[in-house]
Design a protein around this motif. Sequence first.
Motif, mmCIF file in Angstrom:
data_model
loop_
_atom_site.group_PDB
_atom_site.id
_atom_site.type_symbol
_atom_site.label_atom_id
_atom_site.label_comp_id
_atom_site.label_asym_id
_atom_site.label_seq_id
_atom_site.Cartn_x
_atom_site.Cartn_y
_atom_site.Cartn_z
ATOM 1 N N UNK A 209 0.889 -1.161 0.000
ATOM 2 C CA UNK A 209 0.000 0.000 0.000
ATOM 3 C C UNK A 209 0.922 1.205 0.000
ATOM 4 N N UNK A 210 1.006 1.887 -1.120
ATOM 5 C CA UNK A 210 1.967 2.982 -1.262
ATOM 6 C C UNK A 210 1.468 4.213 -0.519
ATOM 7 N N UNK A 211 2.395 4.902 0.140
ATOM 8 C CA UNK A 211 2.033 6.107 0.863
ATOM 9 C C UNK A 211 2.908 7.291 0.529
ATOM 10 N N UNK A 212 3.795 7.115 -0.437
ATOM 11 C CA UNK A 212 4.748 8.171 -0.774
ATOM 12 C C UNK A 212 4.518 8.767 -2.156
ATOM 13 N N UNK A 213 3.414 8.375 -2.799
ATOM 14 C CA UNK A 213 2.926 9.077 -3.991
ATOM 15 C C UNK A 213 1.433 9.329 -3.754
ATOM 16 N N UNK A 214 1.160 9.791 -2.519
ATOM 17 C CA UNK A 214 -0.154 9.809 -1.923
ATOM 18 C C UNK A 214 -0.551 8.355 -1.659
ATOM 19 N N UNK A 215 -1.748 8.113 -1.196
ATOM 20 C CA UNK A 215 -2.178 6.745 -0.939
ATOM 21 C C UNK A 215 -2.583 6.076 -2.242
ATOM 22 N N UNK A 216 -1.895 4.991 -2.592
ATOM 23 C CA UNK A 216 -2.275 4.183 -3.753
ATOM 24 C C UNK A 216 -2.213 2.719 -3.328
ATOM 25 N N UNK A 217 -3.315 2.035 -3.486
ATOM 26 C CA UNK A 217 -3.375 0.630 -3.093
ATOM 27 C C UNK A 217 -2.822 -0.265 -4.198
ATOM 28 N N UNK A 218 -1.993 -1.208 -3.815
ATOM 29 C CA UNK A 218 -1.613 -2.239 -4.763
ATOM 30 C C UNK A 218 -2.817 -3.121 -5.055
ATOM 31 N N UNK A 219 -3.020 -3.470 -6.316
ATOM 32 C CA UNK A 219 -4.127 -4.382 -6.618
ATOM 33 C C UNK A 219 -3.733 -5.799 -6.226
ATOM 34 N N UNK A 220 -4.712 -6.608 -5.911
ATOM 35 C CA UNK A 220 -4.423 -7.999 -5.544
ATOM 36 C C UNK A 220 -3.737 -8.732 -6.699
ATOM 37 N N UNK A 221 -4.189 -8.455 -7.921
ATOM 38 C CA UNK A 221 -3.590 -9.097 -9.099
ATOM 39 C C UNK A 221 -2.112 -8.744 -9.202
ATOM 40 N N UNK A 222 -1.780 -7.476 -8.988
ATOM 41 C CA UNK A 222 -0.399 -7.006 -9.086
ATOM 42 C C UNK A 222 0.477 -7.656 -8.020
ATOM 43 N N UNK A 223 0.035 -7.620 -6.771
ATOM 44 C CA UNK A 223 0.850 -8.166 -5.692
ATOM 45 C C UNK A 223 0.984 -9.681 -5.796
ATOM 46 N N UNK A 224 -0.076 -10.360 -6.245
ATOM 47 C CA UNK A 224 0.015 -11.802 -6.429
ATOM 48 C C UNK A 224 0.964 -12.147 -7.565
ATOM 49 N N UNK A 225 0.965 -11.329 -8.622
ATOM 50 C CA UNK A 225 1.910 -11.556 -9.727
ATOM 51 C C UNK A 225 3.354 -11.422 -9.246
ATOM 52 N N UNK A 226 3.619 -10.445 -8.388
ATOM 53 C CA UNK A 226 4.962 -10.294 -7.821
ATOM 54 C C UNK A 226 5.359 -11.549 -7.048
ATOM 55 N N UNK A 227 4.419 -12.025 -6.223
ATOM 56 C CA UNK A 227 4.702 -13.229 -5.431
ATOM 57 C C UNK A 227 4.989 -14.434 -6.337
ATOM 58 N N UNK A 228 4.145 -14.629 -7.323
ATOM 59 C CA UNK A 228 4.288 -15.796 -8.197
ATOM 60 C C UNK A 228 5.572 -15.738 -9.025
ATOM 61 N N UNK A 229 5.887 -14.572 -9.559
ATOM 62 C CA UNK A 229 7.077 -14.441 -10.409
ATOM 63 C C UNK A 229 8.357 -14.569 -9.596
ATOM 64 N N UNK A 230 8.380 -14.013 -8.403
ATOM 65 C CA UNK A 230 9.569 -14.162 -7.552
ATOM 66 C C UNK A 230 9.790 -15.632 -7.201
ATOM 67 N N UNK A 231 8.720 -16.313 -6.849
ATOM 68 C CA UNK A 231 8.835 -17.737 -6.520
ATOM 69 C C UNK A 231 9.341 -18.540 -7.719
ATOM 70 N N UNK A 232 8.782 -18.274 -8.880
ATOM 71 C CA UNK A 232 9.150 -19.013 -10.092
ATOM 72 C C UNK A 232 10.609 -18.817 -10.466
ATOM 73 N N UNK A 233 11.123 -17.598 -10.283
ATOM 74 C CA UNK A 233 12.475 -17.277 -10.759
ATOM 75 C C UNK A 233 13.529 -17.237 -9.650
#
Length: 428
Positions: A209-233
């Motif tokens: 949840x970003x707070x340094x470009x004002x409040x911007x929420x990470x989407x679930x799809x985005x954060x899950x993609x980060x998790x999956x790609x890091x695990x895969x690679x």
Amino acid sequence: MTTISKNDQLFERAQKTTPGGVNSPVRAFRSVGGTPRFITRAEGPYFWDADGKRYIDYIGSWGPAIVGHAHPDVLKAVQEAATRGLSFGAPTEGEIEMAEELVRLVPSLEQVRLVSSGTEATMSALRLARGATGRDKIVKFEGCYHGHADSLLVKAGSGLLTFGNPTSAGVPEDFVKHTLVLDYNNVAQIEEAFANFGDEIACVIVEPVAGNMNLIKGTREFLQALRDLCTKHGALLIFDEVMCGFRVALGGAQELYGIKPDLTALGKVIGGGLPVAAFGGSTALMSKMSPVGAVYQAGTLSGNPVAVAAGMTTLKLIQQPGFYDQLSASAKRLADGLTAAAKDAGIPFCADAVGGMFGLYFSETPPNNYAEMMAGNRERFNVFFHHMLDEGVYFAPAAFEAGFVSAQHTDAVIDETIAAARRVFVQL
């Protein structure tokens, strides 16, 4: 005869001995113009400046004051700890208790290392990620701020999948040549980055949840993609929860989203207003830290006993029944009320909130990334900021910063803020 305010006098005096008159840049009001307010004291949801003016405070020391300023339990703990000594340079039981509490509360943590600032926490987590993977490249996202370590002061390159350029003088190109900067909430870009550099990427670091470009929420799809790609690679995922940790939920954003990072950086709330931060992850990863592993990190004041006392007391207070329900309701009441007030005045404006964090945007819809945030009407925000300051309401002095409510921001305090905003919006 014109009377010069005490704030003006202090600012003029400060500029003679301190760059820009401040010890952290956003305090200088450069983004909004005018003279910064020099604060003399704070209590509950309020603070007072050098001229004696009271403000409803919506920065809360940029997050730590989650139970309100000068909470009597926190003050008592600090006073008692101070009587036993301010710093020892040797272990204390309090450090163990804080580590145990953080491990119990935050889903991804098995071991933690206490440090003194969020910058230390993220910098050390990056070093650990590189040491653990044997890789150099890191991925961060435009608009996410992870402290002022050299390799993180980076802006996006000139095109997709180009490596970043320094955003600060004094940072050599060589320090950031391994940092890839992508768009926040852009799944396609992170997929392409791993397709091109997957076996070279040590880690991805992100504010969930970003707070340094004002409040911007990470989407679930985005954060899950980060998790999956890091695990895969074989890369590590670092959640920078220095700001959103214990702010959006008791277990942080990782509890809110149900996504487990490999490493987590914490700060702000865990110090209760004093300098405590931490980073941690699995026992296997943390065993690579000195003195048992080859990744070096140290700090003379890490786990300072007075700061730990403030932090531990704060952590206990936020676990009271209904605490987060009330905190979330207060932030939502503020966001909804401000949005309605602006709509009634015909001003393009919206607000958003999650947990005890909120964002104000002079645009029709909340932004999803840095570029959308930059497209908002920053000039109108600056005018709004100063009018609200005159009304006795202190929002962040920049259009790019999230705001914070505390447990002491009652419905009456929120409603007073909304009433002030109604008076201001009709003037914009």
